[in-house]
Each structure stands twice: as structure tokens, then as C-alpha cells.
Design a protein around this motif. Structure first.
Motif, PDB file in Angstrom:
ATOM      1  N   GLN A 104       0.807  -1.221   0.000  1.00 15.00           N
ATOM      2  CA  GLN A 104       0.000   0.000   0.000  1.00 15.00           C
ATOM      3  C   GLN A 104       0.840   1.271   0.000  1.00 15.00           C
ATOM      4  O   GLN A 104       0.388   2.312  -0.432  1.00 15.00           O
ATOM      5  N   ASP A 105       2.053   1.216   0.535  1.00 10.91           N
ATOM      6  CA  ASP A 105       2.903   2.419   0.555  1.00 10.91           C
ATOM      7  C   ASP A 105       3.478   2.665  -0.837  1.00 10.91           C
ATOM      8  O   ASP A 105       4.041   1.755  -1.462  1.00 10.91           O
ATOM      9  N   PRO A 106       3.371   3.915  -1.313  1.00  5.64           N
ATOM     10  CA  PRO A 106       3.861   4.181  -2.688  1.00  5.64           C
ATOM     11  C   PRO A 106       5.382   4.123  -2.811  1.00  5.64           C
ATOM     12  O   PRO A 106       5.911   3.776  -3.847  1.00  5.64           O
ATOM     13  N   LEU A 107       6.106   4.522  -1.765  1.00 10.87           N
ATOM     14  CA  LEU A 107       7.580   4.548  -1.883  1.00 10.87           C
ATOM     15  C   LEU A 107       8.164   3.919  -0.639  1.00 10.87           C
ATOM     16  O   LEU A 107       8.007   4.415   0.462  1.00 10.87           O
ATOM     17  N   LEU A 108       8.795   2.816  -0.810  1.00 12.24           N
ATOM     18  CA  LEU A 108       9.408   2.102   0.311  1.00 12.24           C
ATOM     19  C   LEU A 108      10.896   2.380   0.284  1.00 12.24           C
ATOM     20  O   LEU A 108      11.707   1.640  -0.271  1.00 12.24           O
ATOM     21  N   ASP A 109      11.289   3.552   0.846  1.00 11.96           N
ATOM     22  CA  ASP A 109      12.685   3.995   0.820  1.00 11.96           C
ATOM     23  C   ASP A 109      13.093   4.339   2.230  1.00 11.96           C
ATOM     24  O   ASP A 109      12.532   5.231   2.866  1.00 11.96           O
ATOM     25  N   GLY A 110      14.037   3.598   2.789  1.00 11.34           N
ATOM     26  CA  GLY A 110      14.452   3.840   4.157  1.00 11.34           C
ATOM     27  C   GLY A 110      15.437   4.954   4.321  1.00 11.34           C
ATOM     28  O   GLY A 110      15.735   5.366   5.442  1.00 11.34           O
ATOM     29  N   GLY A 111      15.994   5.447   3.234  1.00  9.58           N
ATOM     30  CA  GLY A 111      16.939   6.540   3.305  1.00  9.58           C
ATOM     31  C   GLY A 111      18.226   6.140   3.970  1.00  9.58           C
ATOM     32  O   GLY A 111      18.632   4.977   3.945  1.00  9.58           O
ATOM     33  N   PRO A 112      18.930   7.133   4.608  1.00 13.69           N
ATOM     34  CA  PRO A 112      20.226   6.827   5.219  1.00 13.69           C
ATOM     35  C   PRO A 112      20.130   5.818   6.359  1.00 13.69           C
ATOM     36  O   PRO A 112      21.111   5.175   6.708  1.00 13.69           O
ATOM     37  N   VAL A 113      18.936   5.661   6.995  1.00 14.39           N
ATOM     38  CA  VAL A 113      18.814   4.749   8.132  1.00 14.39           C
ATOM     39  C   VAL A 113      18.926   3.303   7.684  1.00 14.39           C
ATOM     40  O   VAL A 113      19.503   2.461   8.361  1.00 14.39           O
ATOM     41  N   GLY A 114      18.399   2.963   6.553  1.00 16.90           N
ATOM     42  CA  GLY A 114      18.417   1.592   6.072  1.00 16.90           C
ATOM     43  C   GLY A 114      17.446   1.427   4.918  1.00 16.90           C
ATOM     44  O   GLY A 114      16.907   2.401   4.395  1.00 16.90           O
ATOM     45  N   ARG A 115      17.164   0.127   4.547  1.00 12.38           N
ATOM     46  CA  ARG A 115      16.308  -0.163   3.409  1.00 12.38           C
ATOM     47  C   ARG A 115      15.122  -1.021   3.866  1.00 12.38           C
ATOM     48  O   ARG A 115      15.212  -1.801   4.811  1.00 12.38           O
ATOM     49  N   TYR A 116      13.999  -0.905   3.126  1.00 17.43           N
ATOM     50  CA  TYR A 116      12.873  -1.822   3.256  1.00 17.43           C
ATOM     51  C   TYR A 116      13.217  -3.067   2.460  1.00 17.43           C
ATOM     52  O   TYR A 116      13.671  -2.957   1.310  1.00 17.43           O
ATOM     53  N   VAL A 117      12.981  -4.273   3.062  1.00 17.58           N
ATOM     54  CA  VAL A 117      13.358  -5.528   2.414  1.00 17.58           C
ATOM     55  C   VAL A 117      12.189  -6.509   2.520  1.00 17.58           C
ATOM     56  O   VAL A 117      11.586  -6.686   3.613  1.00 17.58           O
TER      57      VAL A 117
END
Length: 1002
Positions: free
Chosen positions: A918-931
Motif C-alpha cells: 500500500q505504501d507508494p515509496l518504500l525507501d528507508g533513506g540513510p537509516v536503512g532499506r525496506y526488504v
């Protein structure tokens, strides 16, 4: 010893062939001589000078020469030098030469031959200058006479059977044996001299001799129209006396000088370098008297007068082929060392010479034989050319006389020539005249005796024809040869020297705005006729070309041509380059080379348009680090504006001037007083500036000072910028005026220049703001947001506007941050004077209003404020120093939501899974990544991890595709009933609820 009887033939010995020679002949039908007589000519070597006594002539009639006298020895050679012996053939193109022995001097010769075709017999004598042809015979019988004959040349075709010749010594011996009496005396035309013994009636004898040898016709040199001797006009002996009358005094004078000196070769005389009437004493040429006399002896008439040429008009025989010998004897200076002469056989004559040493002077004789009716060929036609076209000679213009050299070959040695020039149908003798008669002319000899050159220094420029005929030693003329000299182009006029000045047109008042034309003052010095090149025509006109348009001006008698040309029309303050070139054209239509181009820049004297500077108050730039503020004036240039001058004044100077006008109580005092009152009531620069502009006409140029050097305008009309720096501390108005400068360095009227007021923009930045940012609690279904508060401490300047900038961690540079919000800020309401503004940041910006904040990204913020613009429409105030950097990171309160739409399909290939989120952008940025974590459970077995898929991968690697789905392919084909589980893990390690699906039968 008794004195020698010089009237006896026995008193003389034979002269060497290089001492005395000569020619005797029957002239036959020669038009200029008496065909009934025999002519004989004595030719002494110049080193023999003149005889010491008068000459005695002994005539001995040999008839047909006796066999005892005949000699036949000769050396025949073909063209290759091979010996020949009669009989032999002479072939065309291959001449045969016969060399006479050196032991005898040949004086008569005849060649015996048969089958002659175009055969010519040429007799030659060997001289220091080479082999010289003395006589020719072109028809049978081939008999020639001359003394000496050293060689003969046969040219043509014939068979030679033999030849006969007489030696001079044999003939002299025969005449002695016959006791040949004295026939005639030939004396110099003077009675006597210190070194000459003559006869009393020498002059009368010379006159009589001149009558005997006088030509029957005028010479070819006095018959310009004649091309052959027979066409010359008839003449009498008196004509010959008249012809020589002007020459004989000079000849007699030389004779008198020569016979009265022991060394005649040392006598000299001076002659003008350019001949009679020529260069004068300062251009004299010193020549030897003896050579001059011998040169004159080329003329048969002068030779007759001197006693070296005579005619026997009653010969002793008229039988064809008979030989008459003329033995000419006298006392001469010998050219050779002493020799011993053996005694002649005794004859019983007391006058016979005895054995003696031969010193000079020596009694010697020369034998000249003439063959009756054996006339030699007339003088050949000279070969002329190619002509040598020389330069034009100095003459008064427009006379044109040039030098033409006419090479002449096929010449006889010792003869004279006629030199005739033809111009169209008119022919003129080129001989110098003496007493109205032509003087004899001898070509200047070149390297060979048969070649020479005649020079005409009075030839016209047009095409001319030359005729040259030659006369032999006894006065016979041959036919004339001709040659043409091409026309010579007369030299062009010299290139003129052009001087041009431009006179600007007067400018009436009021100044017109249309086109105006000035005047070109043209000056062309005209060279005098004497300064023109020899042969040139007079000048007719001068042609001046102005930018390709010609203008002609007649030269006339002017020394300097002065005339005016209207210049091209120029627009106001315009400029134009023009080129003028001049040339002369002579009366023959020949143009000179062009003068050096005169390039002038013509400038209109009117001022250029006043610069179109926009009126109204202006502000400087903000002060720089050095405390200077810059004024920039921009305007559009116009045609004719070459440069600009900037003038400066300030408010204090103009106020002082207004007060001064009030004090003077002049016509401008009321306006000045009203202006001062209005200025006193004005509150700021915005109010004062238009008051000064309104009264601009009161402020003259004397109140302004120029700023720097003039600034050049751009090459083509366009924007022009002028700049000037002012102190940042200046609080009064500054005033500028700009005037244009034309090509003619004329300024536009100062009174028309716009008065531009300028105020210095102050550094009015408020205090540095303080920024506070806090993350708001996350609300379900609501975007992330940050609460922002900007506080401005009290300072000298109140903030009127703020702006908030946001960036991502690492983007602290203001230029890399986006403006989140910008707007007014209210004045301080607290007693401490702090200004505040609060707002919420959800991720939108002025450039991206729909953007939102994202979790797990570290955002940074900064804020700036600025004061209100300066009064009077000044530029916006400068932004203050930015606040300190504030940063925060948003972390969601709940774990991620589960994946949606998980499906699995398998055909012949491994199973393929598809799912969304449901989330349009799964971007964790500098903290980490969505996997995404994908697990598989085969029937009856435990779960195993088959794939870890980062959510931000591209579609080709399984990331979200255009349909919004993620894709994972199993590593193998699995059986029906295999279960798959997919979870999403966020950067904090929190996992979403699992999504499960089972592979079913297809």
C-alpha cells in the motif's frame, strides 16, 4: 750616290700586303660611275699615315696575261677542311674555299669551271679583324681583281677544272721590264708640308680628279625614295663639288696638321659628344686626327680629293678580259723592321735602285689590276634586324623621338651606307647634313667586319620602316634592304599626388535632423611638361574617383588643379569612410597609374541623440566589503553615438546652487525658492528625488564633474551600461547626467541630458533569526509534519519578511536547499521586541507543492529574514544571515503494513510470485532499506528463505513495476501444495504481518 728618280718605276719596291692594298675595276653599267673608264682606289693601312711625297701612277697594259706570269698554285678545301684537287665539284650548301699562297700577293684571279648554277665567287682578304670580303662575282667569267686576295669561296654548284692568278710582284717586275712610264700623279690637295713633298698645282689636280670620279647620280643617302641605284636622280660633277664643299675645309685642315708633324698618330682633336650642335664643350670627346681622316676616306669623293682614288676614263684597251695594271708608288712609312733588298738585274738605267737598307720613309708601290668588262658584283643588299627598340629620347613634350638600333650585316669592308627612315609613304634621310648635303655614314662595327649597327635617335613612336643600302670603295651603290620597327607605346603620365581635405557642412539653427553633405577640397599638383617622361603626351585631364564614381577635371595650364566635390550625405552624427583615387589621362587617351588611395573618414558636425536614460530615482547596489556601493545606468544606444561621457554631482552641491540663485534674485530665483521649500518638506529620498528632476534645467554643466574617460559605444546599437562607485556611507542623493559624443567629437546638449537621482542602498539586514523544529506525533492516515517556529531578536532593523529552507542531510548549502515557505512576519508584540512566526512543514515547497515528508530521512532546515524595501521603490532588502542548521528524522510508530495481492503460478518453469504494497515509496533513506523476505515450505518440510528483495530495486530486478507489483521467481519447480510466505521488514528491523499463499493444481 745620285738621288733616286721617283718618276721611274724602278725606284720602288713592292709594299707588303698589310701596308698598301687597293681595288681597281671596270664598273660596267653601274648607274653611278662612267662605264667607259677604269677606277682604282688605294687603301693604305692607317699606321702608314700619309705619303711623304705625292703618289705616282704607272699604267701597264698586260692584255691577256702572259703564260709566264700566270700562277696556278692554290690550296682547295671542302666545307669539312678536306683537300680537293681539280677537277672537283662544288655542291649547293657545301662551299669550297681556296687559299692563296703566302709567298705572293694575288691581285688578279680567274676560276675555270663548267656547269655553274647559282655560283658566286667571293674574294677575301685577311685583316687583323678577321676575314674580310673585298669583291664578289656572280656570273661568268669568274674573274676578280683586288689587292690582296688571300682566299676565295665558291658557293653554289659547278665543276672546277682549274684557276689562274697573278702575283703583284710578277706584275711589278713585268712593268719594270717594259720600262712603264709615269701615267699620272696623285697628290694631296696641299702643295707641301714639313713631312710631305707635293706639287704646286695640288689643289687644281685634286679638283680635276674629283671631276673624273664624280658620280653620275645622287647617292642613295640623298635619295630617300629610291630602293635601287638606278632610281636615284642624276647628278653632275658640280653636284659632287657642292656636296663636298662643306666637308673639304675640315679635311684640308686635318691634312695640313698631319703633314707637318713627325708623329701624326699623336694628333688629337675635340668634338662635341653628341655631334654638331650637341652637348657643347663640357661634353666633348677627344679623338685622334688620323683616325678621323681615315674614317672620312670611306667616302669615295673625299678619297678622290685626298688623292687615293682616281679614274682612267681613257683606258689603253677596251678588249674584254684584258688586264690593265695600275702601279701606285710613293714614299711611305714602313710598318716593318729594316730588311735587305738585293740588287735588281742591271738594265743600264742609272735610276735603278742599288742594294740598300730599307728604313722609313721607304719608296714602295702597290699593284692594282683591273679586268676590262669583268665587272664584279655590285655591293650586296645589307641584312637588317632584328631591330633593337630603345628608349624615348629627351625632347620637349609632346614631341616623341625614340632610339632604334638597326643591326646591319653582310657589309663590305670600308664602304659607307645610306640610312633612310620611312613613316607611312614618306621617307627621310637620317644622315647628318653639311652644306645641305648628306654626310657619309659608316655603321658602328661590331665584333665582325661584316656586321655593324645604325642607330636612329629621332624615330617617332609610330611604326617605321628602315632602308639601308651600301656603297663600295669606288662609289657603286647596291640595292637597299628593309626592316620594320614596331610602334613603341608612349610612356603613360606619372601617377598624380592626390591631396584631399574634408570641409564639414555648416549647421544652421535650429539644427536640422535630415541628411547634410560637406565639401571635399581636392588638390592635384600638375607636373610641368619638362617633368614628364621623354616621349610622353601632354596631360589632358585628371580623373578623380570617389567611391567608384569618376569626376574629370581638365588640366589646361594650371600648375595645381584645385576643385571641390560634394561629399556624400551624412545622417545626424553619422560617419562614413570614403576613398578617392586620381589618375592623369594624356591627350592620347593613355591613363597613368592610380595615385595612392586617399581614405577619409567623414563625420557629421551635429551632435548625436541624447542618451535615452530612463528618469526616476535609482538605488545603488548593496555595499561591498570595501564599503563601496555601485551605481549602474543602462540605456539603449542609437546610431551616431560614438562614445558617452558620464557627469556626477550631489545633493549638497545642487542645494547650494539653488540657494545661490535665491541670493542673486535673478529670473530663476522664484523657481529656486519654491524648490528649496518643497525639498525642506520632503521626508525621504523618494520624495526629494522628483523635486530635483523637475528643476533639472536649473542645474548647468558647471555643477557636474566628469567621471573618468569617455566610454566607447558598442559597434552596433544595443544596450550600454555605465557604472560608478559611491561611498556606502553617503546619505544624500547623487545625480548623474549622460551625454553622447558623435564621430566628430561633438557632445549632445547638456541641457537635454536626463537628470538621474541615485540613493545609496543601506545595509538594513535584521538580526540573525533563531529556528526551532519539532516532529509532530504521527496520525493514522495523515502525512508526516514538522512544527517550525522562527524567532527574530530585536535589532536596528525590523524584519518584514521571512523564508524557510529545507534540505536533506548533507545539503547544508543554502543554494542546495528548497524554499519551503516565504511570507511576511508581523512586528514584535512582546515587550522584548522579539518577532515570531510559526508554521507546519509537511514536505511541500514552492516548487513541489504536492510533495510530502518521508520516514527514515534526516531533514535539515534554515531560516532567513529581511527588512522592507527602501522607500521610493528601491530594490528588495537583503536577506539576513541564515539561522543555525536544525535537523530531525521521522520514524513511524507502527511496523510496516503487510503485502497485498500475493499470488503464485507455476507452469514448466519455477514458480513465480507477485505481490504489492500500500505504501507508494518504500525507501528507508540513510537509516536503512525496506526488504521483502520470501520463504518457501515444501509439503512435509520446514520453511526456508529463498529470496531477500530490497523494495527499492528497479523493475528489471524484481522491483515495483508499472502495474505496482513486485516479482520473485523461485529457484526450482516445486510440487503442488507448496506454501510461500512474504513479510516486509523496515529499516528499524520491524516486520509486517506475513502474507501466505499455496501453489495449487493448474
Amino acid at each position: 750616290m745620285s738621288p733616286v728618280n721617283l718618276d721611274s718605276i724602278h725606284a720602288y719596291v713592292l709594299a707588303a700586303p698589310d701596308e698598301l692594298g687597293g681595288l681597281a675595276m671596270d664598273p660596267g653599267t653601274a648607274p653611278h660611275l662612267d662605264g667607259a673608264g677604269l677606277y682604282f682606289r688605294l687603301l693604305p693601312h692607317p699606321e702608314m699615315a700619309l705619303p711623304r711625297t705625292h703618289l705616282r701612277v704607272f699604267r701597264h697594259n698586260l692584255g691577256f696575261p702572259a703564260t709566264s706570269l700566270i700562277r696556278r698554285d692554290i690550296d682547295w678545301r671542302d666545307a669539312s677542311g678536306n683537300p680537293l684537287f681539280p677537277p672537283f665539284n662544288v655542291n649547293t650548301g657545301s662551299p669550297v674555299t681556296g687559299y692563296l699562297p703566302e709567298t705572293g700577293t694575288c691581285t688578279w684571279l680567274t676560276v675555270e669551271l663548267t656547269g655553274a648554277v647559282n655560283l658566286t665567287l667571293d674574294a677575301y682578304a685577311f685583316t687583323p679583324t678577321g676575314r674580310t670580303r673585298v669583291v664578289s662575282k656572280a656570273g661568268s667569267p669568274y674573274t676578280v681583281t683586288a689587292t690582296p686576295i688571300n682566299a676565295i669561296v665558291l658557293t653554289g654548284k659547278a665543276t672546277v677544272t682549274g684557276m689562274r692568278w697573278l702575283a703583284a710582284q710578277d706584275v711589278l717586275d713585268a712593268a719594270r721590264e717594259a720600262n712603264t712610264p709615269l701615267f699620272r700623279r696623285m697628290a694631296l690637295p696641299i702643295p707641301s708640308g714639313t713631312f710631305y713633298q707635293g706639287i704646286p698645282d695640288a689643289n687644281a689636280q685634286a679638283a680635276a680628279r674629283l671631276l673624273r670620279t664624280a658620280p653620275k647620280r645622287r647617292g642613295m643617302d640623298e635619295s630617300p625614295e629610291a630602293v635601287e641605284p638606278a632610281s636615284c636622280a642624276t647628278a653632275t660633277p658640280q653636284d659632287e663639288q657642292t656636296r663636298l664643299a662643306a666637308l673639304l675645309p675640315e679635311i684640308n685642315s686635318r691634312l695640313q696638321a698631319l703633314v707637318n708633324t713627325a708623329t701624326p698618330e699623336s694628333l688629337t682633336e675635340s668634338q662635341p659628344l653628341n655631334g654638331p650642335g650637341g652637348g657643347g664643350a663640357n661634353n666633348a670627346l677627344t679623338l685622334g686626327t688620323l683616325p678621323l681622316l681615315y674614317q672620312a676616306l670611306h667616302d669615295p669623293g673625299i678619297a678622290s680629293w685626298v688623292g687615293l682614288f682616281d679614274a682612267d676614263l681613257s683606258p689603253p684597251t677596251t678588249t674584254a678580259g684584258h688586264v690593265v695594271a695600275y702601279i701606285i708608288a710613293g714614299t711611305w712609312r714602313s710598318r716593318h723592321p729594316p730588311i735587305i733588298i738585293e740588287s735588281a738585274p742591271s738594265t743600264g738605267d742609272a735610276d735603278a735602285p742599288s742594294t740598300r737598307a730599307l728604313f722609313e720613309p721607304t719608296e714602295m708601290a702597290v699593284v692594282l689590276c683591273a679586268a676590262v668588262a669583268r665587272t664584279p658584283a655590285p655591293p650586296p643588299v645589307p641584312t637588317l634586324g632584328p631591330v633593337r627598340l630603345g628608349p624615348f629620347m629627351p625632347r620637349a613634350v609632346p614631341q616623341a623621338r625614340r632610339q632604334v638600333g638597326v643591326p646591319v650585316s653582310n657589309l663590305l669592308d670600308g664602304g659607307t651606307v645610306s640610312f633612310i627612315r620611312g613613316e607611312g609613304a614618306t621617307f627621310t634621310s637620317l644622315h647628318r647634313m653639311a652644306g645641305g648635303r648628306a654626310r657619309p655614314l659608316v655603321p658602328e662595327r661590331l665584333t665582325e667586319p661584316t656586321r655593324g649597327e645604325l642607330v636612329d635617335t629621332t624615330a617617332p613612336a609610330s611604326q617605321v620602316t628602315y632602308r639601308v643600302a651600301q656603297r663600295d670603295l669606288v662609289g657603286r651603290w647596291g640595292n637597299a634592304g628593309t626592316v620594320t620597327a614596331a610602334a613603341l607605346t608612349r610612356p603613360p603620365p606619372p601617377a598624380p599626388t592626390l591631396r584631399v581635405a574634408y570641409e564639414q557642412p555648416p549647421v544652421p539653427s535650429p539644427m536640422p535632423t535630415g541628411l547634410l553633405s560637406g565639401t571635399l577640397r581636392v588638390r592635384v599638383p600638375v607636373p610641368a611638361a619638362g617633368a614628364l617622361a621623354p616621349g610622353a603626351n601632354l596631360l589632358d585631364r585628371a580623373e578623380v574617383t570617389l567611391d567608384g564614381v569618376p569626376f574629370a577635371q581638365s588640366v589646361g595650364t594650371a600648375a595645381v588643379l584645385s576643385f571641390d566635390l560634394q561629399g556624400p550625405p551624412l545622417e545626424r552624427a553619422g560617419r562614413r569612410e570614403v576613398t578617392l583615387v586620381a589618375r592623369f589621362v594624356d591627350t592620347g587617351g593613355v591613363a597613368s597609374a592610380s595615385s595612392e588611395p586617399q581614405r577619409l573618414v567623414l563625420r557629421d558636425p551635429r551632435s548625436a541623440l541624447t542618451p535615452a536614460v530612463a528618469p526616476g530615482l535609482r538605488f545603488t547596489t548593496r555595499p561591498d566589503a570595501t564599503g563601496r556601493a555601485r551605481v549602474r545606468l543602462a540605456f539603449t544606444t542609437a546610431t551616431g553615438q560614438r562614445a558617452f561621457r558620464l557627469f556626477y554631482s550631489d545633493e549638497r552641491r545642487l542645494l547650494h546652487h539653488l540657494r545661490r540663485l535665491v541670493e542673486l534674485s535673478g529670473p530663476e530665483a522664484p523657481r529656486a525658492r519654491a524648490a528649496l521649500d518643497a525639498l525642506a518638506a520632503a521626508s525621504d529620498v523618494a520624495a526629494r528625488a522628483p523635486l530635483f528632476e523637475r528643476e533639472a534645467s536649473l542645474f548647468g554643466r558647471e555643477l557636474f564633474e566628469p567621471v573618468g574617460a569617455p566610454i566607447n559605444a558598442p559597434a552596433t546599437p544595443g544596450e550600454q551600461r555605465l557604472e560608478h562607485d559611491l561611498p556606502a556611507s553617503l546619505r544624500v542623493l547623487s545625480f548623474y547626467r549622460v551625454v553622447s559624443v558623435s564621430e566628430a567629437q561633438v557632445e549632445s546638449p547638456f541641457s537635454e541630458a536626463i537628470l538621474v537621482p541615485v540613493a545609496v542602498l543601506r545595509d538594513d539586514s535584521p538580526q540573525r533569526p533563531v529556528l526551532e523544529v519539532s516532529a509532530r506525533p504521527e496520525q493514522p492516515g495523515q502525512p508526516l509534519a514538522a512544527r517550525v517556529r522562527i524567532r527574530v531578536p530585536r535589532g536596528p532593523f525590523t524584519a518584514a519578511e521571512f523564508r524557510l529552507l529545507r534540505g536533506i542531510e548533507g545539503g547544508q548549502d543554502l543554494n542546495r536547499m528548497v524554499v519551503v515557505a516565504q511570507g511576511p512576519i508581523a512586528p514584535a508584540s512582546d515587550p522584548d521586541g522579539v518577532q515570531e512566526v510559526e508554521l507546519s512543514d509537511t514536505g511541500a515547497s514552492l516548487l513541489a507543492p504536492s510533495k510530502t515528508l518521508r520516514p527514515f530521512l534526516r531533514y535539515t532546515w534554515r531560516a532567513q529574514v529581511r527588512a522592507a524595501p527602501a522607500p521610493g521603490g528601491g530594490p528588495p532588502a537583503a536577506w539576513s544571515e541564515p539561522s543555525a542548521l536544525v535537523a530531525t528524522t521521522f520514524v513511524p510508530q507502527l511496523p510496516p503494513a503487510p503485502v497485498t495481492g500475493l499470488t503464485v503460478q507455476q507452469q514448466a518453469t519455477p514458480a513465480a510470485l507477485r505481490f504489492g504494497h500500500q505504501d507508494p515509496l518504500l525507501d528507508g533513506g540513510p537509516v536503512g532499506r525496506y526488504v521483502f523476505e520470501v520463504d518457501r515450505q515444501l509439503p512435509g518440510e520446514q520453511l526456508e528463505r529463498i529470496k531477500t528483495l530490497p523494495a527499492d530495486l528497479p523493475p528489471a530486478s524484481g522491483g515495483r513495476g508499472a502495474d505496482g507489483l513486485f516479482r520473485v521467481t523461485d529457484t526450482r519447480v516445486v510440487p503442488v501444495g507448496t506454501r510461500y510466505r512474504v513479510c516486509l521488514r523496515d529499516p528499524m528491523g520491524r516486520t509486517s504481518p506475513p502474507a501466505i499463499c499455496t501453489l495449487e493444481s493448474p
